[in-house]
Design a protein around this motif. Structure first.
Motif, PDB file in Angstrom:
ATOM      1  N   ASP A   1       0.813  -1.210   0.000  1.00  0.00           N
ATOM      2  CA  ASP A   1       0.000   0.000   0.000  1.00  0.00           C
ATOM      3  C   ASP A   1       0.844   1.257   0.000  1.00  0.00           C
ATOM      4  O   ASP A   1       0.317   2.336   0.107  1.00  0.00           O
ATOM      5  CB  ASP A   1      -0.933  -0.001   1.232  1.00  0.00           C
TER       6      ASP A   1
ATOM      7  N   LYS B   1      -4.364   5.201  -0.703  1.00  0.00           N
ATOM      8  CA  LYS B   1      -4.002   3.867  -0.203  1.00  0.00           C
ATOM      9  C   LYS B   1      -4.159   2.789  -1.278  1.00  0.00           C
ATOM     10  O   LYS B   1      -3.893   1.611  -1.013  1.00  0.00           O
ATOM     11  CB  LYS B   1      -4.860   3.513   1.019  1.00  0.00           C
TER      12      LYS B   1
ATOM     13  N   GLU C   1      -7.233  -2.628  -3.139  1.00  0.00           N
ATOM     14  CA  GLU C   1      -7.345  -2.644  -1.682  1.00  0.00           C
ATOM     15  C   GLU C   1      -6.134  -3.361  -1.071  1.00  0.00           C
ATOM     16  O   GLU C   1      -5.912  -4.540  -1.324  1.00  0.00           O
ATOM     17  CB  GLU C   1      -8.641  -3.359  -1.279  1.00  0.00           C
TER      18      GLU C   1
ATOM     19  N   ASN D   1      -5.575  -4.223   2.022  1.00  0.00           N
ATOM     20  CA  ASN D   1      -5.885  -5.105   3.140  1.00  0.00           C
ATOM     21  C   ASN D   1      -7.248  -5.751   2.932  1.00  0.00           C
ATOM     22  O   ASN D   1      -8.249  -5.316   3.490  1.00  0.00           O
ATOM     23  CB  ASN D   1      -5.856  -4.321   4.461  1.00  0.00           C
TER      24      ASN D   1
ATOM     25  N   ASP E   1      -9.555  -6.612   5.911  1.00  0.00           N
ATOM     26  CA  ASP E   1     -10.021  -5.465   6.695  1.00  0.00           C
ATOM     27  C   ASP E   1      -9.879  -4.215   5.823  1.00  0.00           C
ATOM     28  O   ASP E   1      -8.960  -3.422   6.002  1.00  0.00           O
ATOM     29  CB  ASP E   1      -9.200  -5.328   7.974  1.00  0.00           C
ATOM     30  N   PRO E   2     -10.783  -4.035   4.871  1.00  0.00           N
ATOM     31  CA  PRO E   2     -10.648  -2.979   3.859  1.00  0.00           C
ATOM     32  C   PRO E   2     -10.410  -1.594   4.442  1.00  0.00           C
ATOM     33  O   PRO E   2     -11.013  -1.202   5.438  1.00  0.00           O
ATOM     34  CB  PRO E   2     -11.985  -3.040   3.109  1.00  0.00           C
ATOM     35  N   THR E   3      -9.507  -0.869   3.786  1.00  0.00           N
ATOM     36  CA  THR E   3      -9.186   0.494   4.216  1.00  0.00           C
ATOM     37  C   THR E   3      -9.893   1.537   3.361  1.00  0.00           C
ATOM     38  O   THR E   3      -9.839   2.722   3.678  1.00  0.00           O
ATOM     39  CB  THR E   3      -7.670   0.731   4.125  1.00  0.00           C
ATOM     40  N   MET E   4     -10.521   1.102   2.288  1.00  0.00           N
ATOM     41  CA  MET E   4     -11.226   2.026   1.399  1.00  0.00           C
ATOM     42  C   MET E   4     -12.687   1.602   1.279  1.00  0.00           C
ATOM     43  O   MET E   4     -12.989   0.408   1.193  1.00  0.00           O
ATOM     44  CB  MET E   4     -10.562   2.039   0.012  1.00  0.00           C
ATOM     45  N   ASP E   5     -13.561   2.574   1.258  1.00  0.00           N
ATOM     46  CA  ASP E   5     -14.991   2.307   1.140  1.00  0.00           C
ATOM     47  C   ASP E   5     -15.421   2.527  -0.306  1.00  0.00           C
ATOM     48  O   ASP E   5     -15.532   3.667  -0.760  1.00  0.00           O
ATOM     49  CB  ASP E   5     -15.773   3.222   2.079  1.00  0.00           C
TER      50      ASP E   5
ATOM     51  N   TYR F   1     -14.768   7.520  -3.632  1.00  0.00           N
ATOM     52  CA  TYR F   1     -14.247   6.340  -4.332  1.00  0.00           C
ATOM     53  C   TYR F   1     -14.926   6.174  -5.687  1.00  0.00           C
ATOM     54  O   TYR F   1     -14.280   5.893  -6.701  1.00  0.00           O
ATOM     55  CB  TYR F   1     -14.429   5.077  -3.492  1.00  0.00           C
TER      56      TYR F   1
END
Length: 232
Positions: A43, A182, A198, A200, A203-207, A213
């Protein structure tokens, strides 16, 4: 998978809110081999700076299109015949898969494939039950349409890994420039393309549902080559 073992293109899933479904769905997607265990290739900014524009090796080892962890020899006669079958056969096979998903899988609104033969993932995503098991991505409940899915993937035209990598790299750069800082860069490993996105998956860091987005995705959609839609 503790050694970043490579799975087939079918062993990946879609990104963001549906990424957890992709990782468990074993979905047959365009012929790119990528590592589910290793995520999207980091990332940090170093991903693209260190990788640059990697060159695919001369051999085609990374594009054997193996399915569910099996080599090409396990895929039967369809795989051998499919290599030179052309886009028309690929489209026809995908259409049979779509028809199966509508009838046997009960997804009556499952969209037609595009003229290129690739599935329309943006429309398929709209049908996905976020609380389900990603059956919309993996051949329906209990894999009822898996035979049609495998037959279609056996007929997919060969892809140029180098061009696919460069396309996804341009897309990742665009996403970052449009606020998704990210968004991980793709990488090349042994001639195989590992998509970014993504960083991660568990455990997603982006919505992906956020307006920011969606705006970035819209601005960068033309960076992806045909067949790479939704790969990162």
């Amino acid at each position: 998978m503790t050694k970043c073992s490579h799975t087939t293109a079918g062993a990946a899933a879609r990104r963001g809110r549906r990424l957890h479904l992709r990782l468990t769905g074993l979905v047959a997607l365009p012929v790119l081999v990528f590592s589910v265990a290793c995520g999207g290739g980091g990332d940090g900014d170093g991903g693209a700076k260190d990788a640059g524009v990697a060159s695919a090796p001369e051999e085609s080892g990374g594009q054997d299109g193996s399915q569910d962890g099996k080599g090409q020899d396990d895929r039967g006669q369809g795989a051998a015949e499919g290599k030179g079958a052309g886009k028309s056969a690929f489209y026809d096979a995908q259409l049979k898969y779509v028809q199966c998903m509508r009838s046997k899988a009960g997804l009556k609104d499952y969209p037609d494939p595009r003229l290129s033969g690739y599935l329309d993932w943006s429309k398929i995503d709209e049908l996905v039950d976020p609380d389900g098991k990603g059956e919309e991505y993996k051949g329906g409940k209990n894999g009822v349409c898996n035979p049609e899915l495998r037959a279609a993937m056996n007929l997919e035209p060969e892809r140029d890994a180098q061009k696919d990598y460069e396309s996804m790299l341009a897309h990742a750069k665009c996403m970052r420039e449009n606020g998704m800082t990210k968004f991980a860069y793709p990488t090349m490993s042994g001639g195989n393309v590992m998509p970014g996105g993504e960083p991660n998956p568990t455990d997603p860091t982006m919505d992906e549902r956020s307006p920011a987005y969606k705006a970035a995705r819209e601005a960068c959609k033309d960076k992806l080559l045909e067949g790479l839609d939704g790969m990162q």
